[in-house]
Design a protein around this motif. Structure first.
Motif, PDB file in Angstrom:
ATOM      1  N   GLN A  98       2.101   9.035   3.166  1.00 52.39           N
ATOM      2  CA  GLN A  98       1.455  10.090   3.937  1.00 52.39           C
ATOM      3  C   GLN A  98       2.413  10.632   4.997  1.00 52.39           C
ATOM      4  O   GLN A  98       3.425  10.013   5.314  1.00 52.39           O
ATOM      5  CB  GLN A  98       0.185   9.559   4.599  1.00 52.39           C
ATOM      6  N   TRP A 120       2.859  -3.637  10.467  1.00 52.56           N
ATOM      7  CA  TRP A 120       1.718  -3.538  11.384  1.00 52.56           C
ATOM      8  C   TRP A 120       1.641  -4.826  12.184  1.00 52.56           C
ATOM      9  O   TRP A 120       1.851  -5.908  11.651  1.00 52.56           O
ATOM     10  CB  TRP A 120       0.417  -3.326  10.602  1.00 52.56           C
ATOM     11  N   ASP A 124       0.858  -1.182   0.000  1.00 51.06           N
ATOM     12  CA  ASP A 124       0.000   0.000   0.000  1.00 51.06           C
ATOM     13  C   ASP A 124       0.899   1.239   0.000  1.00 51.06           C
ATOM     14  O   ASP A 124       1.374   1.686   1.047  1.00 51.06           O
ATOM     15  CB  ASP A 124      -0.905  -0.006   1.236  1.00 51.06           C
ATOM     16  N   ARG A 125       1.138   1.796  -1.159  1.00 52.77           N
ATOM     17  CA  ARG A 125       2.063   2.914  -1.282  1.00 52.77           C
ATOM     18  C   ARG A 125       1.562   4.168  -0.551  1.00 52.77           C
ATOM     19  O   ARG A 125       2.349   4.914   0.023  1.00 52.77           O
ATOM     20  CB  ARG A 125       2.294   3.220  -2.761  1.00 52.77           C
ATOM     21  N   LYS A 126       0.260   4.378  -0.562  1.00 51.16           N
ATOM     22  CA  LYS A 126      -0.294   5.570   0.083  1.00 51.16           C
ATOM     23  C   LYS A 126      -0.010   5.568   1.580  1.00 51.16           C
ATOM     24  O   LYS A 126       0.223   6.613   2.185  1.00 51.16           O
ATOM     25  CB  LYS A 126      -1.797   5.647  -0.161  1.00 51.16           C
ATOM     26  N   GLU A 127      -0.037   4.378   2.167  1.00 52.10           N
ATOM     27  CA  GLU A 127       0.189   4.253   3.608  1.00 52.10           C
ATOM     28  C   GLU A 127       1.586   4.722   3.998  1.00 52.10           C
ATOM     29  O   GLU A 127       1.799   5.249   5.091  1.00 52.10           O
ATOM     30  CB  GLU A 127      -0.024   2.792   4.029  1.00 52.10           C
ATOM     31  N   LEU A 128       2.545   4.537   3.101  1.00 49.68           N
ATOM     32  CA  LEU A 128       3.930   4.909   3.387  1.00 49.68           C
ATOM     33  C   LEU A 128       4.294   6.297   2.863  1.00 49.68           C
ATOM     34  O   LEU A 128       5.377   6.790   3.149  1.00 49.68           O
ATOM     35  CB  LEU A 128       4.881   3.873   2.786  1.00 49.68           C
ATOM     36  N   GLU A 185      -0.191   2.002  14.816  1.00 54.07           N
ATOM     37  CA  GLU A 185      -0.584   3.330  14.358  1.00 54.07           C
ATOM     38  C   GLU A 185      -0.042   3.683  12.979  1.00 54.07           C
ATOM     39  O   GLU A 185      -0.743   4.255  12.155  1.00 54.07           O
ATOM     40  CB  GLU A 185      -0.136   4.400  15.359  1.00 54.07           C
ATOM     41  N   ASP A 186       1.227   3.380  12.729  1.00 49.59           N
ATOM     42  CA  ASP A 186       1.869   3.771  11.480  1.00 49.59           C
ATOM     43  C   ASP A 186       2.962   2.754  11.169  1.00 49.59           C
ATOM     44  O   ASP A 186       3.726   2.375  12.065  1.00 49.59           O
ATOM     45  CB  ASP A 186       2.487   5.170  11.621  1.00 49.59           C
ATOM     46  N   PRO A 187       3.068   2.294   9.917  1.00 52.12           N
ATOM     47  CA  PRO A 187       4.103   1.304   9.576  1.00 52.12           C
ATOM     48  C   PRO A 187       5.509   1.777   9.927  1.00 52.12           C
ATOM     49  O   PRO A 187       6.368   0.968  10.284  1.00 52.12           O
ATOM     50  CB  PRO A 187       3.943   1.140   8.064  1.00 52.12           C
ATOM     51  N   TRP A 219       4.273  11.449   8.255  1.00 48.77           N
ATOM     52  CA  TRP A 219       4.531  10.662   9.460  1.00 48.77           C
ATOM     53  C   TRP A 219       4.420  11.602  10.663  1.00 48.77           C
ATOM     54  O   TRP A 219       5.388  12.178  11.115  1.00 48.77           O
ATOM     55  CB  TRP A 219       5.908  10.017   9.382  1.00 48.77           C
TER      56      TRP A 219
END
Length: 235
Positions: A146, A232, A140-144, A157-159, A148
């Motif tokens: 956004q 996660w 999931d590129r968007k997750e990384l 909470e965050d990768p 921090w």
């Protein structure tokens, strides 16, 4: 420190739930997650009888070559097993997670029941299904990508929190953690951003799996570090 103490809390919650058919209870830590840097690979062999073993060949590192996902339960009996999940790539052990059989059996005990009639067959059924349930999905590129914003010790909470904690754990293995000390100032954010950039530069899969009673984890390969990092893990 939420992520680092979850396993200890889980152990205190699990043991009262189980009274196996023979009346014996599990002892020891509920689970123990160890990440491997391939430069320090190959875990010390566990000298115990193998109660269960299974393997699956599947590409987990995104290089179009099969890796070996291996699950093994070692120990003398169903109520005293250590369950070990490993991934081998290029002949090296690059990931390892372990938990005990009491935690695994708590997932299949009937609600409100303190006994499992046939723990051996119940646990073997759970373990046989484990590797088949591994999920391999695109990163999931968007997750990384956004911002921090919440640098905490909570891996759910965050990768990047997970990656930072694993890097911190690697750097403090000999000294250990100081209770009550904030981890945030110790995060090597530059190293984390470098690992994330490396992941984003490649078409990498994310490997998801569930284990024990209620735990789930997502991990991804870092070509630059030649190891898996947790993105996660809960709960």
């Amino acid at each position: 420190m939420a992520y680092l103490t979850k396993l200890l809390v889980r152990a205190s919650c699990v043991f009262p739930l189980l009274l196996l058919g023979c009346g014996r209870t599990e002892s020891g830590d509920t689970s123990s997650t160890q990440r491997f840097d391939a430069s320090k690979n190959n875990a010390t062999a566990v000298e115990a009888p193998s109660w269960f073993s299974d393997e699956r060949e599947v590409d987990l590192t995104g290089d179009a070559k099969p890796d070996t996902a291996h699950l093994e339960a070692v120990g003398p009996s169903v109520d005293s097993l250590q369950i070990v999940f490993t991934i081998r790539s290029g002949g090296n052990t690059v990931y390892r997670n372990s938990w005990n059989s009491a935690y695994a059996l708590s997932a299949i005990s009937e609600e409100g029941s303190r006994a499992i009639p046939h723990p051996d067959s119940a646990l073997r059924g759970q373990l046989r299904a484990f590797l088949g349930k591994l999920k391999v999905e695109p990163l999931d590129r968007k997750e990384l990508q956004q911002s921090w914003l919440h640098k905490t010790d909570d891996c759910s909470e965050d990768p990047r929190n997970c990656i930072a904690l694993e890097l911190l754990n690697d750097s403090t293995k000999t000294a250990g953690f100081t209770t009550g000390r904030s981890l945030v100032p110790l995060f090597d954010t530059a190293a984390v951003y470098g690992i994330v950039a490396d992941m984003l530069a490649h078409s990498l899969p994310v490997v998801s799996y569930s284990y024990g009673s209620e735990s789930e984890a997502r991990i991804a390969w870092s070509p630059a570090k030649h190891r898996f990092f947790t993105l996660w893990e809960c709960c």
